[in-house]
Design a protein around this motif. Structure first.
Motif, short mmCIF file in Angstrom:
data_model
loop_
_atom_site.label_atom_id
_atom_site.label_comp_id
_atom_site.label_asym_id
_atom_site.label_seq_id
_atom_site.Cartn_x
_atom_site.Cartn_y
_atom_site.Cartn_z
N PHE A 138 0.85 -1.18 0.00
CA PHE A 138 0.00 0.00 0.00
C PHE A 138 0.89 1.24 0.00
CE2 PHE A 138 -3.24 -2.58 2.69
CZ PHE A 138 -3.69 -3.21 1.55
N ASN A 139 0.43 2.28 -0.66
CA ASN A 139 1.19 3.54 -0.71
C ASN A 139 0.81 4.41 0.48
OD1 ASN A 139 2.37 6.02 -1.33
ND2 ASN A 139 2.11 5.72 -3.53
N LEU A 140 1.77 4.67 1.38
CA LEU A 140 1.53 5.46 2.60
C LEU A 140 2.20 6.82 2.48
CD1 LEU A 140 0.63 5.73 5.60
CD2 LEU A 140 2.80 4.66 6.23
N HIS A 141 1.44 7.88 2.76
CA HIS A 141 1.99 9.24 2.68
C HIS A 141 1.54 10.03 3.91
CE1 HIS A 141 3.64 12.84 0.92
NE2 HIS A 141 2.48 13.47 1.04
N TYR A 142 2.49 10.74 4.52
CA TYR A 142 2.21 11.54 5.71
C TYR A 142 2.70 12.96 5.47
CZ TYR A 142 1.77 12.39 10.80
OH TYR A 142 1.39 12.86 12.04
N GLU A 143 1.81 13.92 5.65
CA GLU A 143 2.21 15.31 5.48
C GLU A 143 1.66 16.16 6.62
OE1 GLU A 143 0.10 17.44 2.22
OE2 GLU A 143 -0.74 15.46 1.76
N ILE A 144 2.39 17.22 6.93
CA ILE A 144 2.02 18.12 8.02
C ILE A 144 2.11 19.56 7.54
CG2 ILE A 144 2.54 18.92 10.36
CD1 ILE A 144 3.83 16.23 10.92
N HIS A 145 1.04 20.31 7.77
CA HIS A 145 1.04 21.74 7.47
C HIS A 145 0.79 22.47 8.78
CE1 HIS A 145 1.16 21.01 3.17
NE2 HIS A 145 0.16 20.15 3.31
N GLN A 146 1.86 22.87 9.43
CA GLN A 146 1.82 23.53 10.74
C GLN A 146 1.12 22.65 11.76
OE1 GLN A 146 0.32 27.54 10.22
NE2 GLN A 146 2.20 28.21 9.23
N THR A 147 -0.16 22.89 12.07
CA THR A 147 -0.84 22.10 13.10
C THR A 147 -1.85 21.11 12.51
OG1 THR A 147 -2.53 23.83 13.36
CG2 THR A 147 -0.61 23.95 14.81
N THR A 148 -1.80 20.91 11.20
CA THR A 148 -2.70 19.97 10.54
C THR A 148 -1.91 18.76 10.03
OG1 THR A 148 -4.22 21.73 9.85
CG2 THR A 148 -4.38 19.63 8.70
#
Length: 256
Positions: free
Chosen positions: A236-246
């Protein structure tokens, strides 16, 4: 040659080593003999490692249960000394966390050893709804605004690992959220997206997928590491991203 290739391709480490027939060609006999020795060694190492992990797990859980039980009795007996009470609480808390970490490490070992082979075609939507029901009370207590949009999503995987995957994802979104925060969950035919509010994080999002990443409160994280291992297992393709507090985690269930 193709007979040997087929046996190697179909070989599973949890099963007996296949027998390679004798041929009139010395090179093929040498190849088969070498492969047999190699597979015997790999199978033996796997069996010993599996037995060690299970025995170590059993012994650790037994002694941790004793520590927790005695610490629990001490907490229930009452302390006039506040300092002593706090020390016993720390012992109980540490034993509880260590027990959870040990179980997670054993699960990681089993995933890495490919011990989960009971794959079926299951609906991720059903499993997700069951997991959300488990966390509904905690979400209400923390006044988290939950928005869920789902459609049937089918994937071929072990049912137990599917529950672990979704449980860890939802738990992570709830545990590392803020009071009166939000969680947005979107499940499409081949994709799961979980977006939630959280504390400000300035590091690399990928680091949170590593084992024992230290959080702001000092806790060691292993839940997302298990998520990553399960995704790797099923491609499975797993992606994690963070934009400041999100924070946003996306999983593509497309299996190529």
């Amino acid at each position: 040659f193709y007979n040997t290739l087929k046996k190697i391709t179909q070989f599973k480490i949890s099963e007996p080593v296949p027998e390679f027939p004798s041929t009139k060609i010395d090179e093929f006999n040498a190849l088969n003999s070498t492969l047999n020795s190699l597979l015997q060694k790999v199978t033996s190492d796997y069996r010993h490692n599996k037995e060690f992990n299970e025995n170590a797990s059993h012994e650790l859980q037994t002694h941790l249960a004793v520590i927790k039980a005695n610490a629990g009795e001490l907490l229930g007996s009452g302390f006039k000394n506040t300092e002593q009470l706090e020390q016993v609480r720390k012992i109980y808390s540490a034993a509880t966390q260590l027990s959870q970490v040990q179980k997670s490490l054993l699960l990681l070992s089993k995933i890495n050893n490919r011990e989960f082979t009971d794959n079926i075609k299951l609906n991720i939507e059903d499993t997700l709804n069951s997991v959300l029901e488990l966390f509904s009370e905690t979400i209400d207590i923390r006044e988290i605004k939950l928005m869920v949009q789902t459609v049937p999503c089918w994937a071929v995987m072990d049912k137990g690992l599917a529950e672990v995957l979704l449980n860890n994802l939802v738990k992570n979104a709830v545990k590392h959220n803020v009071q009166k925060g939000f969680i947005n969950i979107k499940l499409e035919e081949e994709m799961l997206e979980i977006e939630n509010s959280g504390e400000l994080f300035t590091g690399k999002p990928e680091s949170l997928l590593q084992r024992f990443t230290k959080g702001k409160n000092g806790n060691s994280g292993i839940g997302l590491a298990i998520v990553r291992e399960i995704c790797d297992l099923y491609h499975f393709n797993l992606h994690y991203e963070i934009h400041q507090t999100t924070h946003k985690i996306t999983i593509l269930f497309r299996q190529s």
